[in-house]
Design an enzyme around this catalytic site. Sequence first.
Site, PDB file in Angstrom:
ATOM      1  CD  GLU A  42       7.432  -0.469   8.141  1.00  0.00           C
ATOM      2  OE1 GLU A  42       6.481  -1.166   7.712  1.00  0.00           O
ATOM      3  OE2 GLU A  42       7.672   0.682   7.729  1.00  0.00           O
ATOM      4  CG  ASP A  85      -0.330  -0.103   2.516  1.00  0.00           C
ATOM      5  OD1 ASP A  85       0.909  -0.197   2.580  1.00  0.00           O
ATOM      6  OD2 ASP A  85      -1.056  -0.085   3.533  1.00  0.00           O
ATOM      7  CB  SER A  86       4.595   1.681   0.044  1.00  0.00           C
ATOM      8  OG  SER A  86       4.819   0.498  -0.706  1.00  0.00           O
ATOM      9  CG  ASP A 135       0.476  -3.986   2.226  1.00  0.00           C
ATOM     10  OD1 ASP A 135       0.546  -4.781   3.183  1.00  0.00           O
ATOM     11  OD2 ASP A 135       1.359  -3.160   1.949  1.00  0.00           O
ATOM     12  CE  LYS A 193       3.166  -6.034   3.923  1.00  0.00           C
ATOM     13  NZ  LYS A 193       2.687  -4.862   4.693  1.00  0.00           N
TER      14      LYS A 193
HETATM   15  O1  KIV Z   1       3.533  -1.134   1.782  1.00  0.00           O
HETATM   16  C1  KIV Z   1       4.722  -1.485   1.869  1.00  0.00           C
HETATM   17  O2  KIV Z   1       5.570  -1.196   1.012  1.00  0.00           O
HETATM   18  C2  KIV Z   1       5.107  -2.272   3.030  1.00  0.00           C
HETATM   19  C3  KIV Z   1       6.579  -2.461   3.266  1.00  0.00           C
HETATM   20  C4  KIV Z   1       7.141  -1.236   3.850  1.00  0.00           C
HETATM   21  C5  KIV Z   1       6.836  -3.648   4.080  1.00  0.00           C
HETATM   22  O3  KIV Z   1       4.283  -2.697   3.769  1.00  0.00           O
END
Ligand code: KIV
Length: 285
Positions: free
Chosen positions: A203, A66-67, A105, A135
């Site tokens: 994290e 979700d980044s 995510d 995730k």
């Molecule tokens: O969304 C993401 O990129 C993440 C990573 C920072 C593990 O959850």
Amino acid sequence: MSSAEQTPPYTGAGQDDATHRPRRIRTHHLQRFKDASERFAMLTSYDAMTAAVFDEAGVEVLLVGDSASSVVMGRKTTLPITVDELLVFATSVVAGAQRALVVVDLPFGSYESSPQQAVETSVRFLKEAGVAAVKLEGDASLAGHVEALVSAGIPVMAHVGFTPQSEHALGGYRVQGRGEARQKVIDDAVALQDAGAFSVLMEMVPAEVAAEVDRTLRVPTIGIGAGSATTGQVLVWQDMLGLNSGRVPRFVKQYADLRSVMTQAVATYREDVVTGRFPGEEHSF
Ligand code: KIV
């Protein structure tokens, strides 16, 4: 050099073909890495081309994080991204990946309300995008969600420690698990493993706390800012390839300076266009 020489032995992942590499990484291969004390790499990806490049480079797990909300869509946090938006990125990554395990995510607001909501959202990602696993961010209170997902046949990676979707509740980007909070990180990881998570991502957790979690858990652990003892490591690709212009977190190692490479190449292209050097005869019909 033969193809067998070019590739690591991947003994922990089994020997599924002549090159000793599994044709497709599955969750049980990650478990075998842990059991064989081997490591694996995970990287974010949000589109088919980077997915193909990272896959070709041998990265075992691609995370449609979700980044994307910040590194692709330019928002300040991960909170606004929707299921429909992330579905587009996930579909693209699945299209580009041949071998890597693709994990997505669950966006903020798409799973927390109930185990049923988590199952319904995850079913969309498996059905419409074709990802292999989801995730979710959260602590032991989400053990019931993980159980429901696993019962529905959906592999789950748990994300503990600093969870960016909770940045307002956690008081900003801060290391989790220091001092008295140490035991909570360990207990969360154990509860989510026991609920059926196939791996636990940590994290921004002190290295020695993450190491204790890795020793305590049966399933593989993955770290980002969690030291070197975890089974796998993950980074956001724009950070590790130097595309981001902003402050780079301490836990990031930059393996390239793509921003400079791209800026120089694009400036040269522009110069060629305005001076008439491009297109040349060789580019013309
Ligand atoms: O969304 C993401 O990129 C993440 C990573 C920072 C593990 O959850």
